[in-house]
Scaffold this motif. Structure first.
Motif, mmCIF file in Angstrom:
data_model
loop_
_atom_site.group_PDB
_atom_site.id
_atom_site.type_symbol
_atom_site.label_atom_id
_atom_site.label_comp_id
_atom_site.label_asym_id
_atom_site.label_seq_id
_atom_site.Cartn_x
_atom_site.Cartn_y
_atom_site.Cartn_z
ATOM 1 N N ASN A 1 11.791 23.449 -37.059
ATOM 2 C CA ASN A 1 13.025 22.770 -36.824
ATOM 3 C C ASN A 1 13.020 22.346 -35.261
ATOM 4 N N PRO A 2 13.615 21.083 -35.184
ATOM 5 C CA PRO A 2 13.765 20.531 -33.825
ATOM 6 C C PRO A 2 14.113 21.769 -32.642
ATOM 7 N N GLY A 3 13.820 21.524 -31.332
ATOM 8 C CA GLY A 3 14.058 22.276 -30.430
ATOM 9 C C GLY A 3 13.053 23.562 -29.916
ATOM 10 N N GLY A 4 12.175 23.748 -30.789
ATOM 11 C CA GLY A 4 11.210 24.698 -30.331
ATOM 12 C C GLY A 4 9.671 24.419 -29.766
ATOM 13 N N GLY A 5 8.876 25.213 -29.659
ATOM 14 C CA GLY A 5 7.753 24.927 -28.825
ATOM 15 C C GLY A 5 6.980 23.837 -29.856
ATOM 16 N N TRP A 6 6.778 24.035 -31.126
ATOM 17 C CA TRP A 6 5.979 23.000 -31.806
ATOM 18 C C TRP A 6 6.732 21.825 -31.666
#
Length: 319
Positions: free
Chosen positions: A36-41
């Motif tokens: 999901n948006p906002g993480g490290g990936w």
């Protein structure tokens, strides 16, 4: 010569290496981010996409977020929906390997095409600003007293912060199978849970938590690196008497079924991007450690990582 015949001739020459990549029009890249948006990936994928465009290696980059199951849902979508697509990329890394080990999904990473390892990042453990605990020693004391009362928040099961939490428990004499780990589908959800005080302690890459640490909304109490990170005044777990060191790396894979020339072309695109000023700025901003690796060396690295993570997780009681 007809224009379409000429373009086909150029493509054939480029595929064989007779023409450099820039002799053809830059491609339109499709970037699958299995979170999901906002993480490290998500941060990594979007930074790479910007670098691909800024370096002129790609004309456009579109992004598709598909979170869940430590990246397994995104991996399934990528494997099943992008076969032979020479302009498709998927962000991946240590978290995906851990999720595959614990979740045993029906798709396998080996079905896609290895392209490059990009960066490495160590995890940081944080407390909500209003937590009654102040240090890792406080958390460990409560963990020893009542393991289930300490809620560890982080990414999917098998994420490096999950593995680190199990290793911490093991090192301090607590059965790692008794830790109360709360998995979230993406970094944004984990961050919200920590800020809201819905978990006792949270773990993730420094890039995800750095803004909240800087403005005092989170208290950093330990990093999983061998030594303190440059410019980050947070004690390591080792210097606090907890012998845990574990890194989190990220990279990209290409679609299933790519030919050797297609793999090389995609690799060359990524290598051009990571040399750009745009990418170097992202590395500095997010406290990433450059760790570029491609070709057979990257293939071997992934195989070795699977074996290493499987051994760590088995020892920690996670599998």
């Amino acid at each position: 010569m007809r224009r379409d015949t000429f373009l086909k001739s150029l493509a054939a020459l480029a595929a064989t290496g007779a023409l450099p990549l820039h002799a053809l029009a830059a491609p339109n890249v499709k970037m699958l981010i299995p979170a999901n948006p906002g993480g490290g990936w998500d941060i990594t994928g979007r930074a790479l996409g910007k670098a691909l465009m800024d370096s002129k290696a790609a004309d456009t980059v579109s992004f598709d977020n598909k979170g869940g199951a430590a990246g397994a849902l995104g991996l399934a979508q990528f494997v099943n929906g992008s076969k032979n697509d020479a302009n498709a990329l998927m962000v991946m890394g240590a978290v995906m390997l851990g999720g595959i080990i614990t979740g045993k999904p029906p798709v396998n990473l080996s079905q896609a095409t290895p392209i490059a390892r990009l960066i490495s990042e160590y995890n940081v453990f944080v407390l909500p600003a209003n937590s009654p605990f102040k240090t890792m020693a406080d958390v460990v004391a409560q963990l020893k007293k009542d393991p289930g009362s300490v809620k560890w928040g982080g990414g999917s099961r098998g994420a490096t912060e999950h593995i680190a939490a199990a290793m911490i428990a093991s090192r301090v004499g607590v059965d790692p199978s008794k830790i109360n780990y709360v998995a979230f589908r993406g970094g944004g959800e984990a961050t919200a849970a920590i800020l809201g005080g819905n978990v006792t302690i949270g773990g993730s890459g420094m890039s995800e938590f750095a803004p909240y640490i800087a403005d005092g909304k989170m208290r950093a109490i330990g990093v999983t690196s061998e030594q303190r990170l440059p410019g980050v005044n947070v004690p390591t777990l080792k210097e606090q008497g907890i012998d845990v060191v574990i890194g989190n790396w990220r990279g990209v894979y290409g679609a299933p079924g790519l030919t050797a020339p297609q793999r090389k072309a995609l690799t060359d695109m990524v290598l051009a991007a990571v040399k750009s000023a745009s990418w170097q700025e992202s590395v500095k901003k997010n406290d990433w450690t450059p760790a570029v690796l491609t070709g057979p060396e990257f293939d071997k690295f992934v195989d070795d990582e699977f074996a290493s993570l499987r051994a760590i997780m088995a020892k920690s009681g996670m599998v």
